[in-house]
Motif scaffolding. Structure first.
Motif, PDB file in Angstrom:
ATOM      1  N   LEU A 267       0.830  -1.219   0.000  1.00 34.25           N
ATOM      2  CA  LEU A 267       0.000   0.000   0.000  1.00 34.25           C
ATOM      3  C   LEU A 267       0.860   1.263   0.000  1.00 34.25           C
ATOM      4  CD1 LEU A 267      -2.929  -0.862   2.452  1.00 34.25           C
ATOM      5  CD2 LEU A 267      -3.136  -0.293   0.029  1.00 34.25           C
ATOM      6  N   LEU A 268       1.957   1.232   0.746  1.00 35.34           N
ATOM      7  CA  LEU A 268       2.865   2.382   0.758  1.00 35.34           C
ATOM      8  C   LEU A 268       3.458   2.613  -0.629  1.00 35.34           C
ATOM      9  CD1 LEU A 268       4.701   1.872   4.174  1.00 35.34           C
ATOM     10  CD2 LEU A 268       3.108   3.700   3.595  1.00 35.34           C
ATOM     11  N   GLY A 269       3.732   1.514  -1.347  1.00 33.11           N
ATOM     12  CA  GLY A 269       4.209   1.631  -2.720  1.00 33.11           C
ATOM     13  C   GLY A 269       3.155   2.242  -3.629  1.00 33.11           C
ATOM     14  N   VAL A 270       1.913   1.810  -3.479  1.00 30.87           N
ATOM     15  CA  VAL A 270       0.799   2.350  -4.270  1.00 30.87           C
ATOM     16  C   VAL A 270       0.577   3.828  -3.949  1.00 30.87           C
ATOM     17  CG1 VAL A 270      -1.709   2.224  -4.611  1.00 30.87           C
ATOM     18  CG2 VAL A 270      -0.354   0.130  -4.568  1.00 30.87           C
ATOM     19  N   MET A 271       0.714   4.192  -2.679  1.00 30.62           N
ATOM     20  CA  MET A 271       0.550   5.598  -2.285  1.00 30.62           C
ATOM     21  C   MET A 271       1.640   6.474  -2.903  1.00 30.62           C
ATOM     22  SD  MET A 271      -0.570   4.944   1.680  1.00 30.62           S
ATOM     23  CE  MET A 271      -0.903   6.620   2.179  1.00 30.62           C
ATOM     24  N   GLY A 272       2.842   5.906  -3.062  1.00 32.55           N
ATOM     25  CA  GLY A 272       3.915   6.629  -3.748  1.00 32.55           C
ATOM     26  C   GLY A 272       3.569   6.864  -5.210  1.00 32.55           C
ATOM     27  N   TYR A 273       2.979   5.838  -5.850  1.00 35.29           N
ATOM     28  CA  TYR A 273       2.552   5.973  -7.250  1.00 35.29           C
ATOM     29  C   TYR A 273       1.446   7.017  -7.371  1.00 35.29           C
ATOM     30  CZ  TYR A 273       0.281   4.910 -11.673  1.00 35.29           C
ATOM     31  OH  TYR A 273      -0.298   5.019 -12.916  1.00 35.29           O
ATOM     32  N   ASP A 274       0.549   7.046  -6.397  1.00 41.05           N
ATOM     33  CA  ASP A 274      -0.535   8.038  -6.399  1.00 41.05           C
ATOM     34  C   ASP A 274       0.020   9.460  -6.379  1.00 41.05           C
ATOM     35  OD1 ASP A 274      -3.389   9.018  -5.824  1.00 41.05           O
ATOM     36  OD2 ASP A 274      -2.303   9.712  -4.042  1.00 41.05           O
ATOM     37  N   ARG A 275       1.032   9.705  -5.535  1.00 42.81           N
ATOM     38  CA  ARG A 275       1.655  11.035  -5.477  1.00 42.81           C
ATOM     39  C   ARG A 275       2.366  11.354  -6.799  1.00 42.81           C
ATOM     40  NH1 ARG A 275      -0.633  14.190  -3.729  1.00 42.81           N
ATOM     41  NH2 ARG A 275      -2.228  12.652  -4.205  1.00 42.81           N
ATOM     42  N   TYR A 276       2.976  10.334  -7.391  1.00 42.39           N
ATOM     43  CA  TYR A 276       3.651  10.524  -8.691  1.00 42.39           C
ATOM     44  C   TYR A 276       2.639  10.933  -9.758  1.00 42.39           C
ATOM     45  CZ  TYR A 276       5.226   8.924 -13.291  1.00 42.39           C
ATOM     46  OH  TYR A 276       5.491   8.838 -14.633  1.00 42.39           O
ATOM     47  N   ALA A 277       1.520  10.217  -9.805  1.00 40.77           N
ATOM     48  CA  ALA A 277       0.497  10.519 -10.809  1.00 40.77           C
ATOM     49  C   ALA A 277      -0.097  11.918 -10.598  1.00 40.77           C
ATOM     50  CB  ALA A 277      -0.615   9.464 -10.751  1.00 40.77           C
ATOM     51  N   ALA A 278      -0.313  12.294  -9.317  1.00 43.40           N
ATOM     52  CA  ALA A 278      -0.935  13.590  -9.009  1.00 43.40           C
ATOM     53  C   ALA A 278      -0.019  14.760  -9.363  1.00 43.40           C
ATOM     54  CB  ALA A 278      -1.308  13.644  -7.535  1.00 43.40           C
ATOM     55  N   ILE A 279       1.281  14.631  -9.109  1.00 46.47           N
ATOM     56  CA  ILE A 279       2.215  15.745  -9.303  1.00 46.47           C
ATOM     57  C   ILE A 279       2.819  15.762 -10.708  1.00 46.47           C
ATOM     58  CG2 ILE A 279       4.425  16.714  -8.519  1.00 46.47           C
ATOM     59  CD1 ILE A 279       3.693  15.681  -5.701  1.00 46.47           C
ATOM     60  N   CYS A 280       3.159  14.593 -11.233  1.00 41.49           N
ATOM     61  CA  CYS A 280       3.829  14.527 -12.539  1.00 41.49           C
ATOM     62  C   CYS A 280       2.850  14.492 -13.717  1.00 41.49           C
ATOM     63  CB  CYS A 280       4.743  13.306 -12.612  1.00 41.49           C
ATOM     64  SG  CYS A 280       6.053  13.315 -11.374  1.00 41.49           S
ATOM     65  N   HIS A 281       1.639  13.985 -13.487  1.00 39.21           N
ATOM     66  CA  HIS A 281       0.640  13.907 -14.570  1.00 39.21           C
ATOM     67  C   HIS A 281      -0.720  14.399 -14.068  1.00 39.21           C
ATOM     68  CE1 HIS A 281       3.512  11.607 -16.974  1.00 39.21           C
ATOM     69  NE2 HIS A 281       3.742  10.875 -15.898  1.00 39.21           N
ATOM     70  N   PRO A 282      -0.816  15.660 -13.649  1.00 46.01           N
ATOM     71  CA  PRO A 282      -2.070  16.157 -13.059  1.00 46.01           C
ATOM     72  C   PRO A 282      -3.272  16.104 -13.999  1.00 46.01           C
ATOM     73  CG  PRO A 282      -0.555  17.958 -13.552  1.00 46.01           C
ATOM     74  CD  PRO A 282       0.209  16.694 -13.722  1.00 46.01           C
ATOM     75  N   LEU A 283      -3.066  16.311 -15.309  1.00 45.21           N
ATOM     76  CA  LEU A 283      -4.179  16.294 -16.263  1.00 45.21           C
ATOM     77  C   LEU A 283      -4.721  14.880 -16.476  1.00 45.21           C
ATOM     78  CD1 LEU A 283      -2.872  18.852 -18.937  1.00 45.21           C
ATOM     79  CD2 LEU A 283      -4.450  19.257 -17.034  1.00 45.21           C
ATOM     80  N   ARG A 284      -3.836  13.903 -16.383  1.00 53.99           N
ATOM     81  CA  ARG A 284      -4.242  12.495 -16.580  1.00 53.99           C
ATOM     82  C   ARG A 284      -4.577  11.805 -15.264  1.00 53.99           C
ATOM     83  NH1 ARG A 284       0.351   9.469 -19.330  1.00 53.99           N
ATOM     84  NH2 ARG A 284      -1.226   7.818 -19.344  1.00 53.99           N
ATOM     85  N   TYR A 285      -4.427  12.523 -14.158  1.00 51.81           N
ATOM     86  CA  TYR A 285      -4.608  11.923 -12.829  1.00 51.81           C
ATOM     87  C   TYR A 285      -5.983  11.263 -12.642  1.00 51.81           C
ATOM     88  CZ  TYR A 285      -4.750  11.445  -7.727  1.00 51.81           C
ATOM     89  OH  TYR A 285      -4.871  10.953  -6.453  1.00 51.81           O
ATOM     90  N   PRO A 286      -7.089  11.929 -13.055  1.00 50.14           N
ATOM     91  CA  PRO A 286      -8.407  11.285 -12.884  1.00 50.14           C
ATOM     92  C   PRO A 286      -8.526   9.949 -13.609  1.00 50.14           C
ATOM     93  CG  PRO A 286      -8.668  13.619 -13.366  1.00 50.14           C
ATOM     94  CD  PRO A 286      -7.221  13.285 -13.603  1.00 50.14           C
ATOM     95  N   ILE A 287      -7.780   9.774 -14.712  1.00 47.99           N
ATOM     96  CA  ILE A 287      -7.819   8.510 -15.454  1.00 47.99           C
ATOM     97  C   ILE A 287      -6.870   7.489 -14.829  1.00 47.99           C
ATOM     98  CG2 ILE A 287      -7.383   7.419 -17.691  1.00 47.99           C
ATOM     99  CD1 ILE A 287      -8.022  10.142 -18.976  1.00 47.99           C
ATOM    100  N   LEU A 288      -5.643   7.971 -14.503  1.00 51.55           N
ATOM    101  CA  LEU A 288      -4.645   7.071 -13.914  1.00 51.55           C
ATOM    102  C   LEU A 288      -5.084   6.518 -12.572  1.00 51.55           C
ATOM    103  CD1 LEU A 288      -1.359   9.048 -14.721  1.00 51.55           C
ATOM    104  CD2 LEU A 288      -2.140   6.933 -15.815  1.00 51.55           C
ATOM    105  N   MET A 289      -5.779   7.353 -11.789  1.00 53.44           N
ATOM    106  CA  MET A 289      -6.205   6.941 -10.442  1.00 53.44           C
ATOM    107  C   MET A 289      -7.718   7.051 -10.321  1.00 53.44           C
ATOM    108  SD  MET A 289      -3.423   5.943  -9.093  1.00 53.44           S
ATOM    109  CE  MET A 289      -4.000   5.646  -7.432  1.00 53.44           C
ATOM    110  N   SER A 290      -8.427   6.406 -11.237  1.00 50.95           N
ATOM    111  CA  SER A 290      -9.892   6.358 -11.156  1.00 50.95           C
ATOM    112  C   SER A 290     -10.290   5.511  -9.948  1.00 50.95           C
ATOM    113  CB  SER A 290     -10.471   5.757 -12.437  1.00 50.95           C
ATOM    114  OG  SER A 290     -10.039   4.406 -12.584  1.00 50.95           O
ATOM    115  N   TRP A 291     -11.545   5.614  -9.537  1.00 54.67           N
ATOM    116  CA  TRP A 291     -11.998   4.840  -8.381  1.00 54.67           C
ATOM    117  C   TRP A 291     -11.921   3.344  -8.658  1.00 54.67           C
ATOM    118  CZ3 TRP A 291     -11.639   6.806  -3.954  1.00 54.67           C
ATOM    119  CH2 TRP A 291     -11.925   8.150  -3.729  1.00 54.67           C
ATOM    120  N   GLN A 292     -12.156   2.963  -9.906  1.00 56.39           N
ATOM    121  CA  GLN A 292     -12.026   1.550 -10.270  1.00 56.39           C
ATOM    122  C   GLN A 292     -10.585   1.075 -10.100  1.00 56.39           C
ATOM    123  OE1 GLN A 292     -13.171   0.654 -14.295  1.00 56.39           O
ATOM    124  NE2 GLN A 292     -12.958  -1.546 -14.049  1.00 56.39           N
TER     125      GLN A 292
END
Length: 313
Positions: free
Chosen positions: A115-140
């Motif tokens: 989970l800590l690894g996944v949370m790191g990926y979440d921060r990466y997606a939010a900061i490095c790819h903010p426009l694609r973040y809703p797709i990269l980290m969808s609720w599904q």
């Protein structure tokens, strides 16, 4: 693999725990009890705040909530039995109960690492790819990632526990620890366990090293992105969203690596027991504190939850 007829097959283990401290155990009981209650209240408050506050219904806090739930059960597996043993003269645990305790402890522990690894990926997606973040980290995707972490955690745990308890145990049943952990239990096997220990070591190394490697790669990319932000305020805001996660990762992985990324033969009971206390008690206690103290949104949500309770009274 079958023990000789003149040896007694172990049907229960004796958890030595903190018996080497003798009378100081009476001091440890209220201390550990208070810490346990703080862990439960902290994690339950965090999960409740995330559930009730709509502003926190985003992937970052979703994974924080899942981590808090996992750590709550992680401590439930160990601490109640440890507290009971601090007051008991007879500190036995059945062979089956020992295996079950080890299975759930390792399952939740591995789940937390992933989970800590996944949370790191979440921060990466939010900061490095903010426009694609809703797709990269969808609720599904969030649901799939959290379920995958849980399944992988307990599958790997099942393999490890099966390796440990497929060994014969005879005569000695004194586990030099306060719960059924791999190293102190496997040392009691009355046969050569080098092959089993090597397989367990490789599995443990993968569980710790692979998520940590991805966390490091994620934060290198995050650092490069943050350095490109022109405003100082923007950089501070980006860093602040990562600070809590980095703090928890450092504490968790440093302690777990010290215990599990080395041969079982180098196990030093008293010293290792103190380090184990750090990641079985202190880390679950620090996690909700670190996230709430460093995050204004979580602080605000907790205040709202507490104010609602007091208003209802």
């Amino acid at each position: 693999m079958i023990p000789p007829a003149n040896l007694t097959v172990v049907k229960e283990f004796l958890l030595l725990g903190f018996s080497y401290l003798q009378e100081k155990q009476l001091v440890l009981f209220p201390l550990f009890l208070c810490l346990y209650l703080l862990i439960l209240s902290g994690n339950i408050t965090t999960v409740t705040a995330i559930l009730l506050e709509h502003r926190l219904h985003i992937p970052m806090y979703y994974f924080l909530g899942v981590l808090s739930v996992s750590e709550t059960f992680y401590t439930i597996v160990i601490l109640p039995k440890m507290l009971l043993n601090l007051l008991s003269v007879l500190r036995t645990i059945s062979f089956t109960s020992c295996a079950v305790q080890m299975f759930f402890f390792l399952g939740f522990a591995i789940n937390n690492c992933l989970l800590l690894g996944v949370m790191g990926y979440d921060r990466y997606a939010a900061i490095c790819h903010p426009l694609r973040y809703p797709i990269l980290m969808s609720w599904q995707m969030c649901g799939q990632l959290s379920i995958t972490c849980g399944i992988l955690g307990f599958v790997i745990s099942l393999i490890m526990v099966n390796l440990v308890f497929s060994l014969p145990f005879c005569n000695s049943n004194k586990v030099n620890h306060y719960f059924c952990d791999i190293s102190p239990v496997i040392r009691l096997a009355c046969t050569d366990s080098d092959t089993y220990e090597f397989i367990i070591f490789i599995l443990g190394a993968h569980v710790l090293v692979i998520p940590f490697f991805f966390i490091c790669i994620s934060y290198l990319s995050i650092l490069r992105t943050i350095l490109k932000i022109p405003s100082t305020e923007g950089k501070k805001k980006a860093f602040s969203t990562c600070a809590s996660h980095i703090t928890v990762v450092i504490i968790h992985y440093s302690c777990a690596s010290f215990i599990y990324l080395r041969p079982t033969a180098s196990y030093i009971s008293n010293k290792d027991r103190l380090v184990t206390v750090t990641y079985t008690i202190i880390t679950p206690l620090l996690n909700p504190m670190v996230y709430s103290l460093r995050n204004k949104d979580v602080q605000l949500a907790i205040r709202k939850v507490l104010s609602r309770k007091f208003c209802m009274k």
